[in-house]
Scaffold this motif. Sequence first.
Motif, PDB file in Angstrom:
ATOM      1  N   PHE A  99       0.805  -1.216   0.000  1.00 29.87           N
ATOM      2  CA  PHE A  99       0.000   0.000   0.000  1.00 29.87           C
ATOM      3  C   PHE A  99       0.844   1.276   0.000  1.00 29.87           C
ATOM      4  O   PHE A  99       0.830   2.063   0.925  1.00 29.87           O
ATOM      5  CB  PHE A  99      -0.985  -0.008   1.164  1.00 29.87           C
ATOM      6  N   VAL A 100       1.582   1.421  -1.072  1.00 29.26           N
ATOM      7  CA  VAL A 100       2.285   2.665  -1.367  1.00 29.26           C
ATOM      8  C   VAL A 100       1.574   3.286  -2.552  1.00 29.26           C
ATOM      9  O   VAL A 100       1.526   2.708  -3.632  1.00 29.26           O
ATOM     10  CB  VAL A 100       3.769   2.411  -1.725  1.00 29.26           C
ATOM     11  N   TRP A 101       0.971   4.438  -2.341  1.00 26.62           N
ATOM     12  CA  TRP A 101       0.271   5.134  -3.405  1.00 26.62           C
ATOM     13  C   TRP A 101       1.199   6.220  -3.925  1.00 26.62           C
ATOM     14  O   TRP A 101       1.693   7.043  -3.165  1.00 26.62           O
ATOM     15  CB  TRP A 101      -1.024   5.748  -2.875  1.00 26.62           C
ATOM     16  N   SER A 102       1.452   6.217  -5.219  1.00 22.97           N
ATOM     17  CA  SER A 102       2.388   7.166  -5.818  1.00 22.97           C
ATOM     18  C   SER A 102       1.698   7.920  -6.943  1.00 22.97           C
ATOM     19  O   SER A 102       1.018   7.325  -7.772  1.00 22.97           O
ATOM     20  CB  SER A 102       3.606   6.410  -6.358  1.00 22.97           C
ATOM     21  N   MET A 103       1.894   9.229  -6.973  1.00 21.90           N
ATOM     22  CA  MET A 103       1.368  10.093  -8.028  1.00 21.90           C
ATOM     23  C   MET A 103       2.538  10.855  -8.631  1.00 21.90           C
ATOM     24  O   MET A 103       3.400  11.334  -7.911  1.00 21.90           O
ATOM     25  CB  MET A 103       0.371  11.095  -7.470  1.00 21.90           C
ATOM     26  N   ALA A 104       2.549  10.950  -9.941  1.00 18.81           N
ATOM     27  CA  ALA A 104       3.602  11.694 -10.633  1.00 18.81           C
ATOM     28  C   ALA A 104       2.987  12.477 -11.778  1.00 18.81           C
ATOM     29  O   ALA A 104       2.051  12.016 -12.426  1.00 18.81           O
ATOM     30  CB  ALA A 104       4.672  10.745 -11.155  1.00 18.81           C
ATOM     31  N   LEU A 112       7.286  15.649 -11.103  1.00 17.60           N
ATOM     32  CA  LEU A 112       6.594  16.141  -9.905  1.00 17.60           C
ATOM     33  C   LEU A 112       5.938  14.940  -9.241  1.00 17.60           C
ATOM     34  O   LEU A 112       5.124  14.257  -9.868  1.00 17.60           O
ATOM     35  CB  LEU A 112       5.507  17.153 -10.281  1.00 17.60           C
ATOM     36  N   THR A 113       6.280  14.658  -7.999  1.00 21.19           N
ATOM     37  CA  THR A 113       5.767  13.446  -7.356  1.00 21.19           C
ATOM     38  C   THR A 113       5.244  13.737  -5.960  1.00 21.19           C
ATOM     39  O   THR A 113       5.654  14.697  -5.304  1.00 21.19           O
ATOM     40  CB  THR A 113       6.875  12.368  -7.228  1.00 21.19           C
ATOM     41  N   ARG A 114       4.326  12.876  -5.539  1.00 20.03           N
ATOM     42  CA  ARG A 114       3.889  12.837  -4.143  1.00 20.03           C
ATOM     43  C   ARG A 114       3.447  11.416  -3.843  1.00 20.03           C
ATOM     44  O   ARG A 114       2.903  10.726  -4.699  1.00 20.03           O
ATOM     45  CB  ARG A 114       2.815  13.869  -3.822  1.00 20.03           C
ATOM     46  N   ASP A 115       3.710  10.979  -2.621  1.00 18.58           N
ATOM     47  CA  ASP A 115       3.499   9.582  -2.250  1.00 18.58           C
ATOM     48  C   ASP A 115       2.798   9.481  -0.903  1.00 18.58           C
ATOM     49  O   ASP A 115       2.839  10.407  -0.094  1.00 18.58           O
ATOM     50  CB  ASP A 115       4.839   8.841  -2.150  1.00 18.58           C
ATOM     51  N   GLY A 116       2.195   8.326  -0.698  1.00 16.19           N
ATOM     52  CA  GLY A 116       1.589   8.016   0.594  1.00 16.19           C
ATOM     53  C   GLY A 116       1.795   6.544   0.912  1.00 16.19           C
ATOM     54  O   GLY A 116       1.612   5.681   0.060  1.00 16.19           O
ATOM     55  N   ILE A 117       2.196   6.258   2.149  1.00 19.93           N
ATOM     56  CA  ILE A 117       2.423   4.886   2.594  1.00 19.93           C
ATOM     57  C   ILE A 117       1.555   4.648   3.825  1.00 19.93           C
ATOM     58  O   ILE A 117       1.559   5.445   4.756  1.00 19.93           O
ATOM     59  CB  ILE A 117       3.899   4.658   2.971  1.00 19.93           C
ATOM     60  N   LEU A 129      -2.591  12.360  -1.271  1.00 21.25           N
ATOM     61  CA  LEU A 129      -3.277  13.598  -1.635  1.00 21.25           C
ATOM     62  C   LEU A 129      -2.894  14.748  -0.707  1.00 21.25           C
ATOM     63  O   LEU A 129      -2.844  15.909  -1.132  1.00 21.25           O
ATOM     64  CB  LEU A 129      -4.787  13.403  -1.616  1.00 21.25           C
ATOM     65  N   ALA A 130      -2.635  14.446   0.563  1.00 19.08           N
ATOM     66  CA  ALA A 130      -2.269  15.483   1.524  1.00 19.08           C
ATOM     67  C   ALA A 130      -0.796  15.882   1.410  1.00 19.08           C
ATOM     68  O   ALA A 130      -0.405  16.955   1.866  1.00 19.08           O
ATOM     69  CB  ALA A 130      -2.564  14.999   2.943  1.00 19.08           C
ATOM     70  N   ASP A 131       0.022  15.021   0.809  1.00 19.27           N
ATOM     71  CA  ASP A 131       1.452  15.292   0.670  1.00 19.27           C
ATOM     72  C   ASP A 131       1.668  16.440  -0.318  1.00 19.27           C
ATOM     73  O   ASP A 131       0.857  16.686  -1.203  1.00 19.27           O
ATOM     74  CB  ASP A 131       2.152  14.026   0.167  1.00 19.27           C
ATOM     75  N   THR A 132       2.787  17.153  -0.157  1.00 19.54           N
ATOM     76  CA  THR A 132       3.118  18.227  -1.096  1.00 19.54           C
ATOM     77  C   THR A 132       3.882  17.639  -2.280  1.00 19.54           C
ATOM     78  O   THR A 132       4.524  16.596  -2.167  1.00 19.54           O
ATOM     79  CB  THR A 132       3.990  19.307  -0.427  1.00 19.54           C
ATOM     80  N   TRP A 133       3.793  18.316  -3.412  1.00 14.69           N
ATOM     81  CA  TRP A 133       4.507  17.872  -4.602  1.00 14.69           C
ATOM     82  C   TRP A 133       5.997  18.105  -4.397  1.00 14.69           C
ATOM     83  O   TRP A 133       6.405  19.152  -3.903  1.00 14.69           O
ATOM     84  CB  TRP A 133       4.047  18.644  -5.831  1.00 14.69           C
TER      85      TRP A 133
END
Length: 167
Positions: A99-104, A112-117, A129-133
Amino acid sequence: MTADPPGPRGLLGGAAVTAGRVGFGMLCAIGGTLWAVLDPPDATHVVVGLVFAAGGLVIVTPLRRRLPRRLTGLAMVLAAAAGTAGGTAVEHTSLGGMFVWSMARGWPFGWLTRDGIAGDAETAYRIALADTWSIGATSLLATLAFWSMAAMVLTLAGTLTRQAWPR
């Protein structure tokens, strides 16, 4: 046959600049070709490889007529800026591992990336979604280089077309 004028050309002199240019061009041509051939299922990687291969060949190949420096430089800078900025419209998301969600964002490379674990996918998504880019410097430089190379190849194509067109 004409000889080069005496004196250093550039900061390092003519021979060192030429050797560096040829080395960089060969690295781009060979690396781009390998990239396109070794990763063919993904069309993006094939395009990136072919652009780098073509750009490397433009750098290495002695042209009968030189590219117009100002036009080529301007095209490379504008294409790098516009392509990199426009590429942020493309977003890649993935869920992986435990459950590592990654957006780029970015094309051809997500720079430009942000992730959530988290312990579950929904929480990982909310954290992402709450993480900063954040900016991936290597991916950003690769994206800028891609768009610059594409502009250089297109400038050569336009220059050759213009020269061949009957007046």
